[in-house]
Design an enzyme around this catalytic site. Structure first.
Site, PDB file in Angstrom:
ATOM      1  N   HIS A  99       0.968  -1.271  -0.312  1.00  0.00           N
ATOM      2  CA  HIS A  99       0.124   0.024  -0.208  1.00  0.00           C
ATOM      3  C   HIS A  99       0.981   1.729   0.227  1.00  0.00           C
ATOM      4  CE1 HIS A  99      -3.291  -2.633   0.944  1.00  0.00           C
ATOM      5  NE2 HIS A  99      -2.320  -2.620   1.847  1.00  0.00           N
ATOM      6  N   ARG A 282      -0.840  -4.785  -6.681  1.00  0.00           N
ATOM      7  CA  ARG A 282      -0.482  -6.184  -6.605  1.00  0.00           C
ATOM      8  C   ARG A 282       0.636  -5.823  -7.186  1.00  0.00           C
ATOM      9  NH1 ARG A 282      -5.977  -4.754  -6.915  1.00  0.00           N
ATOM     10  NH2 ARG A 282      -7.538  -5.556  -5.220  1.00  0.00           N
TER      11      ARG A 282
HETATM   12 ZN   LIG Z   1      -2.664  -5.620   2.527  1.00  0.00          ZN
END
Ligand SMILES: [Zn+2]
Length: 409
Positions: A99, A282
């Site tokens: 993140h 991702r």
């Molecule tokens: Zn996470």
């Protein structure tokens, strides 16, 4: 204070038993239940009753932010509940992910806006302008990959496979066993053409099988790579897993995941709290969009052991999981361990969510109202309620707004 009704997110990696059992519903459930969301996220807000009418929590907060959040938190977080609490049940691994920091999120969001990428596009990385620090606290033994392992140890793990095809890549790290070496190895592997990656993966996984057969101190790491390789054939995540710390949290233990930390939850049930954001980059173990350059840009390549948080006991009974995140604080109270009949006061200037995960507890406010929570039920304590008393034979998790502090870049 109000009883909350919470929404369930069904994802393929979820469990047909854990969340259904927690909620007292029939098992197995018709779909795998992956996450139970407690909060005011517009994607799946909880509901509370206001004057007898079921109301979305985000709507209730928007109508009167100071009543629900308190003046300080309302001001600090622009009238939004800054955290989202979840129960997460992973039967299968989640994607490898990281993140962004606040600054990265702001820049990334504005850049994607300028490029005209619609918010709903599957190619969009940044859904909002916020960071998303996370804390996961295990309810059952919880398996995870978290952060890059100490480079010298990773050299041993990779060398232990005895796969000649890896030698060239291994030298990137053995020649520079620091965060730059980790970055070089990661960046090289993640950008390999798929045909080469497929060959390398099959050599590595065959090496893992042989190494387990002859006995190895890295059996857990190799077995993880094998099971990821089986579930996501040709996905480089199986190889990436060998560069990460492989952790098992025991119930009550927690992990904090700051910005840039590469992680994957493998299996287990936990209570998770995070800043109210959807920003995720991702890195593999997923059929979804992977933006490699952007991932490499935001990753934190510092390597080493990650601290498992066991919590810090305050006031004799409440166990706090301390993190630098200003958006949230999570604590746990095992009331069954308290003196029978003892009442514990929980006070806050901001909002509180109480989630009962074991047994049953009662929550009382000094206006005379009492709420009985059984396992799986939760209460919204608005800021204006100030404090409640709890007692009973059960365990509750308590989410509150974190203390003001420097927002981490
Ligand atoms: Zn996470």
């Amino acid at each position: 204070m109000e009883l909350m009704r919470n929404r369930i997110r069904p994802y393929a990696w979820g469990s047909r038993t854990a969340i259904a059992e927690l909620l007292g519903e029939p098992v197995p459930s018709a779909h795998p239940y992956a996450e139970l969301w407690l909060g005011a996220h517009p994607g799946d807000p909880s509901q509370i009753d206001i004057d007898g009418a079921p109301t979305r929590l985000d709507t209730a907060i928007a109508r009167d932010p100071e009543l629900h959040l308190g003046a300080e938190a309302a001001h600090r977080f622009h009238d939004r509940l800054p955290f989202l609490l979840k129960v997460l049940a992973a039967e299968q691994p989640l994607s490898l992910q990281a993140h962004p920091s606040i600054i990265q999120a702001e820049q990334g969001y504005d850049q994607e806006d300028a490029q005209g990428i619609p918010l709903a596009s599957p190619d969009r990385n940044y859904k909002d302008r916020f960071h998303k620090p996370e804390l996961i606290c295990a309810l059952t033994p919880f398996e995870a990959l978290c952060g890059f392992r100490d480079p010298a140890a990773t050299v041993k793990v990779l060398a232990g496979l005895q796969v000649p095809e890896l030698d060239h890549f291994l030298s990137l790290l053995s020649g520079q066993p620091d965060s730059d070496g980790v970055r070089a190895l990661f960046s090289t592997l993640v950008t390999l053409p798929q045909t080469r990656m497929t060959q390398l993966l099959s050599a590595v996984l065959a090496g893992a099988v042989t190494a387990i057969g002859r006995g190895t101190p890295f059996e857990a790491e190799y077995r993880t790579a094998l099971s990821l390789g089986e579930r996501y054939p040709e996905d480089w995540g199986a190889l990436a897993s060998l560069m990460l710390n492989r952790l098992t949290l025991q119930p009550g233990e927690a992990l904090y995941l700051p910005a840039g930390n590469l992680h994957a939850y493998l299996s287990g049930v936990g209570v998770e709290i995070m800043a109210n954001s959807d920003n995720v980059l991702r890195g593999g173990l997923t059929p979804k969009h992977v933006d490699v350059p952007e991932l490499v840009r935001i990753l934190d390549f510092s390597a080493g052991d990650r601290e498992v948080l066991t919590g810090e006991v305050r006031d004799g009974i409440e166990v706090y999981y301390q993190t630098p995140a200003p958006e949230f604080e999570l604590s746990r109270l095992d009331l069954a361990g308290a003196d029978v009949g003892a009442m514990i006061t929980l006070a806050s200037l901001g909002p509180q969510i109480l989630l009962c995960t074991e047994g049953a507890v009662s929550v009382a406010h000094n206006d005379g109202s009492v709420l009985d929570l059984r396992r799986g039920q939760s209460a919204w304590i608005k800021a204006r309620d100030r404090s409640v008393s709890v007692w009973g034979n059960g365990t509750i998790y308590r989410a509150t707004v974190g203390r003001p502090g420097e927002l981490t870049a």
